[in-house]
Design an enzyme around this catalytic site. Structure first.
Site, PDB file in Angstrom:
ATOM      1  N   ARG A  13       0.808  -1.220   0.000  1.00 55.23           N
ATOM      2  CA  ARG A  13       0.000   0.000   0.000  1.00 55.23           C
ATOM      3  C   ARG A  13       0.844   1.273   0.000  1.00 55.23           C
ATOM      4  O   ARG A  13       0.324   2.372  -0.152  1.00 55.23           O
ATOM      5  CB  ARG A  13      -0.961   0.001   1.192  1.00 55.23           C
ATOM      6  N   GLY A  76       2.491 -15.634   8.014  1.00 54.86           N
ATOM      7  CA  GLY A  76       1.844 -15.107   9.215  1.00 54.86           C
ATOM      8  C   GLY A  76       2.844 -14.728  10.297  1.00 54.86           C
ATOM      9  O   GLY A  76       4.026 -15.072  10.221  1.00 54.86           O
ATOM     10  N   THR A  77       2.332 -14.039  11.301  1.00 55.11           N
ATOM     11  CA  THR A  77       3.224 -13.518  12.344  1.00 55.11           C
ATOM     12  C   THR A  77       3.853 -14.644  13.173  1.00 55.11           C
ATOM     13  O   THR A  77       4.997 -14.522  13.619  1.00 55.11           O
ATOM     14  CB  THR A  77       2.459 -12.561  13.278  1.00 55.11           C
ATOM     15  N   GLY A 135      -6.708  -7.603  16.335  1.00 57.73           N
ATOM     16  CA  GLY A 135      -7.062  -8.780  17.120  1.00 57.73           C
ATOM     17  C   GLY A 135      -7.642  -8.324  18.453  1.00 57.73           C
ATOM     18  O   GLY A 135      -7.154  -7.390  19.060  1.00 57.73           O
ATOM     19  N   ALA A 376      30.993  43.164  -2.573  1.00 53.19           N
ATOM     20  CA  ALA A 376      29.921  42.505  -3.313  1.00 53.19           C
ATOM     21  C   ALA A 376      30.435  41.972  -4.643  1.00 53.19           C
ATOM     22  O   ALA A 376      31.270  42.596  -5.293  1.00 53.19           O
ATOM     23  CB  ALA A 376      28.784  43.493  -3.566  1.00 53.19           C
ATOM     24  N   TYR A 383      38.655  26.687  -9.053  1.00 51.90           N
ATOM     25  CA  TYR A 383      38.569  25.448  -9.835  1.00 51.90           C
ATOM     26  C   TYR A 383      38.925  25.754 -11.268  1.00 51.90           C
ATOM     27  O   TYR A 383      38.352  26.657 -11.891  1.00 51.90           O
ATOM     28  CB  TYR A 383      37.113  24.947  -9.725  1.00 51.90           C
TER      29      TYR A 383
HETATM   30  C1  UD1 Z   1      -1.417  -8.505  13.849  1.00 50.85           C
HETATM   31  C2  UD1 Z   1      -2.011  -9.321  14.970  1.00 50.85           C
HETATM   32  C3  UD1 Z   1      -3.248  -8.614  15.522  1.00 50.85           C
HETATM   33  C4  UD1 Z   1      -2.888  -7.194  15.973  1.00 50.85           C
HETATM   34  C5  UD1 Z   1      -2.222  -6.460  14.840  1.00 50.85           C
HETATM   35  C6  UD1 Z   1      -1.710  -5.140  15.310  1.00 50.85           C
HETATM   36  C7  UD1 Z   1      -1.505 -11.615  14.401  1.00 50.85           C
HETATM   37  C8  UD1 Z   1      -2.047 -12.879  13.833  1.00 50.85           C
HETATM   38  N1  UD1 Z   1      -2.358 -10.608  14.460  1.00 50.85           N
HETATM   39  O1  UD1 Z   1      -2.375  -8.389  12.816  1.00 50.85           O
HETATM   40  O2  UD1 Z   1      -3.762  -9.324  16.609  1.00 50.85           O
HETATM   41  O3  UD1 Z   1      -4.043  -6.523  16.395  1.00 50.85           O
HETATM   42  O4  UD1 Z   1      -1.096  -7.207  14.339  1.00 50.85           O
HETATM   43  O5  UD1 Z   1      -1.307  -4.373  14.211  1.00 50.85           O
HETATM   44  O6  UD1 Z   1      -0.374 -11.564  14.825  1.00 50.85           O
HETATM   45  N2  UD1 Z   1       4.755  -9.875   9.369  1.00 50.85           N
HETATM   46  C9  UD1 Z   1       5.831 -10.644   8.964  1.00 50.85           C
HETATM   47  N3  UD1 Z   1       5.616 -11.832   8.368  1.00 50.85           N
HETATM   48  C10 UD1 Z   1       4.377 -12.315   8.162  1.00 50.85           C
HETATM   49  C11 UD1 Z   1       3.272 -11.535   8.559  1.00 50.85           C
HETATM   50  C12 UD1 Z   1       3.483 -10.332   9.167  1.00 50.85           C
HETATM   51  O7  UD1 Z   1       6.979 -10.249   9.147  1.00 50.85           O
HETATM   52  O8  UD1 Z   1       4.271 -13.423   7.608  1.00 50.85           O
HETATM   53  C13 UD1 Z   1       4.983  -8.601  10.026  1.00 50.85           C
HETATM   54  C14 UD1 Z   1       4.457  -7.427   9.227  1.00 50.85           C
HETATM   55  O9  UD1 Z   1       5.465  -6.897   8.389  1.00 50.85           O
HETATM   56  C15 UD1 Z   1       4.088  -6.453  10.308  1.00 50.85           C
HETATM   57  C16 UD1 Z   1       3.689  -7.343  11.478  1.00 50.85           C
HETATM   58  O10 UD1 Z   1       4.265  -8.596  11.230  1.00 50.85           O
HETATM   59  O11 UD1 Z   1       5.181  -5.679  10.725  1.00 50.85           O
HETATM   60  C17 UD1 Z   1       2.185  -7.460  11.633  1.00 50.85           C
HETATM   61  O12 UD1 Z   1       1.630  -7.934  10.460  1.00 50.85           O
HETATM   62  P1  UD1 Z   1       0.234  -7.412   9.943  1.00 50.85           P
HETATM   63  O13 UD1 Z   1      -0.185  -8.220   8.785  1.00 50.85           O
HETATM   64  O14 UD1 Z   1       0.254  -5.952   9.822  1.00 50.85           O
HETATM   65  O15 UD1 Z   1      -0.669  -7.706  11.211  1.00 50.85           O
HETATM   66  P2  UD1 Z   1      -1.991  -8.512  11.254  1.00 50.85           P
HETATM   67  O16 UD1 Z   1      -1.727  -9.929  10.916  1.00 50.85           O
HETATM   68  O17 UD1 Z   1      -3.004  -7.790  10.494  1.00 50.85           O
END
Ligand code: UD1
Ligand code: CA
Length: 453
Positions: A13, A76-77, A135, A376, A383
């Site tokens: 984005r 995922g995180t 979350g 002035a 150079y």
């Molecule tokens: C996550 C939380 C959610 C919380 C929110 C706050 C989880 C499943 N959910 O949401 O509860 O309210 O953050 O903003 O954890 N990232 C990675 N690798 C991945 C996925 C994400 O490095 O595979 C990083 C992203 O770059 C970012 C952070 O983790 O810095 C959070 O990811 P993002 O997708 O923004 O958060 P949500 O999953 O929406």
């Protein structure tokens, strides 16, 4: 304490080729701000989880105290933190930070770490009027956290909960390792959720505690240029408030930008729309006029920089007058009471006490003594198209207007150089040196007249 920073997200984005976590707040990559917070905690180890396009991130911010873990693909995180596990030590606690949550503050993180205390799971949570997208923190009848449910997986009732997960947490490494080995991806997004460890911790009888940040903006994440711009303003307002608290006069705290470290003495006054970059030190009583840009500079007590001046890699003594419309470039060293007026450019030069160049001049690669007056339109021709040479102007010299000093050249102490001189040889001390076509007048001269049509 060890720290894991999640920074693998692509940041589509942003619509930028620059990876999201390198987008700057106050001229510094967002991830750089998070690293500063982590370092301020004296973390034993800092592991950055990077992903798509992340080599640029690594190249830009790599340092001896960092470990890097690649996450490819991004599932995922929870999966992201898994990638960091090989770098973490059982027996320690790990704090999870986000590379796109740049304003998180050290005091808040310290409180979170203290709440975790080595055996508990500590979550940083906030209550929001509009919790959309976050979350939700679910609690049992006794008010204890039971689990976190992601918005997309939440029931209508669960979505009513206003306490949300900021994502920042602290957990014991050994337990984290165990929980992350047990989470699945059977959810609305098909992702491995870090948040699923909360339910597992509760089932294991591990105490889950929550802490709130000192300010909500500390936990705000950046996904778009809009949000980047919003946090930039928050950050600048914080800096401005700190300067005001330190006794600096800001004509408008909403119109100052500090991209680096600005330190001020007593009774410093800064007018509207000034930008400070890198390390800038302003001595007692310094006044900066409107619309100035000051970059990596030390400005002595009582000096005044007038509007629209650009001061870069410059050291100025006390009681100087710089500008309006002056430009000092890298390597400028000014003594005390030096005056540089409008459209004067100085580069890589020393100008000693009490010397003046008040209008339209270029002083480059020069050593200018004390009490010198540079007229002035004077320029140093430093150079020749290939090499650069120095100009030396000794004390008490008067350089007439529109003089060209063809370097290397020296003007001796107390000399006067006549206006319009092109100086190609040294000018002796105390004498008048002038190079100029002789002036003559033609008495029989008649102005041409218009021919009759
Ligand atoms: C996550 C939380 C959610 C919380 C929110 C706050 C989880 C499943 N959910 O949401 O509860 O309210 O953050 O903003 O954890 N990232 C990675 N690798 C991945 C996925 C994400 O490095 O595979 C990083 C992203 O770059 C970012 C952070 O983790 O810095 C959070 O990811 P993002 O997708 O923004 O958060 P949500 O999953 O929406
Ligand atoms: Ca996500």
């Amino acid at each position: 304490m060890e720290v894991v920073i999640l920074a693998a997200g692509q940041g589509k984005r942003m619509r930028s080729v620059l990876p999201k976590v390198l987008q700057p707040i106050a001229g510094k990559p967002m991830l750089g701000h998070v690293l500063s917070a982590a370092r301020a905690l004296d973390a034993g180890r800092i592991c950055v989880v990077y992903g798509h396009g992340g080599e640029v991130v690594r190249e830009r911010l790599d340092a001896d105290d960092l470990a890097w873990a690649r996450q490819e693909p991004q599932l995922g995180t929870g999966h992201a933190v898994q990638q960091a596990l090989p770098h973490l030590t059982d027996g320690e606690s790990a704090m999870v930070l986000y590379g796109d949550v740049p304003l998180i503050g050290e005091p808040t993180l310290r409180r979170l770490a203290e709440a975790a205390g080595g055996s508990r799971l500590a979550l940083l949570t906030i209550a929001l009027d509009d919790p959309t997208g976050y979350g939700r923190i679910l609690r049992d009848d006794a008010g204890r956290v039971s689990r976190i449910v992601e918005e997309k997986d939440a029931s209508a009732d669960e979505r009513e909960v206003r306490e949300v997960n900021t994502g920042i947490l602290v957990a014991p490494v050994a337990a984290l390792r165990d929980w992350l080995g047990r989470i699945g991806n059977d959810n609305a997004q098909g992702e491995y959720y870090l948040t699923d460890i909360i339910g597992l911790a509760v089932a294991d009888g591990v105490e889950v505690v929550t802490v709130q940040p000192d300010a909500v903006w500390e936990t705000l994440g950046v996904n778009s240029k809009r949000q980047l711009a919003e946090l930039e303003r928050v950050h600048q307002r914080n800096i401005a408030e700190r300067l005001l608290d330190e006794g600096v006069t800001l004509i408008d705290p909403a119109r100052i930008d500090v991209r680096g470290e600005l330190t001020c003495g007593r009774d410093v006054e800064i007018d509207a729309n000034c930008v400070f970059e890198g390390r800038v030190e302003l001595g007692d009583g310094v006044r900066i006029g409107a619309n100035c840009v000051i970059r990596n500079a030390r400005i002595g007590a009582g000096t005044r920089v007038s509007p629209f001046s650009l001061v870069e890699q410059t050291t100025a003594g006390g009681d100087c007058l710089i500008g309006p419309y002056a430009r000092t470039r890298p390597g400028t060293v000014l003594g005390n009471r030096v005056q540089l007026g409008n459209f004067v450019e100085v580069k890589n030069s020393n100008i000693a006490d009490g010397s003046k160049a008040n209008h339209l001049a270029y002083v480059g690669d020069a050593d200018v003594g004390e009490r010198v007056n540079i007229g002035a339109g004077t320029i140093t021709c430093n150079y020749d198209g290939v090499n650069k040479y120095r100009t030396v102007i000794e004390d008490d010299v008067f350089i007439g207007s529109d003089t060209q000093l063809v370097a290397p050249v020296r003007v001796g102490r107390g000399a006067t150089v006549g206006a319009g001189t092109t100086l190609t040889k040294d000018a002796p001390a105390e004498q008048l040196t002038v190079s100029r076509a002789k002036q003559f007048s033609i008495s029989s001269w008649k102005k041409p007249e218009k021919l009759p049509r």
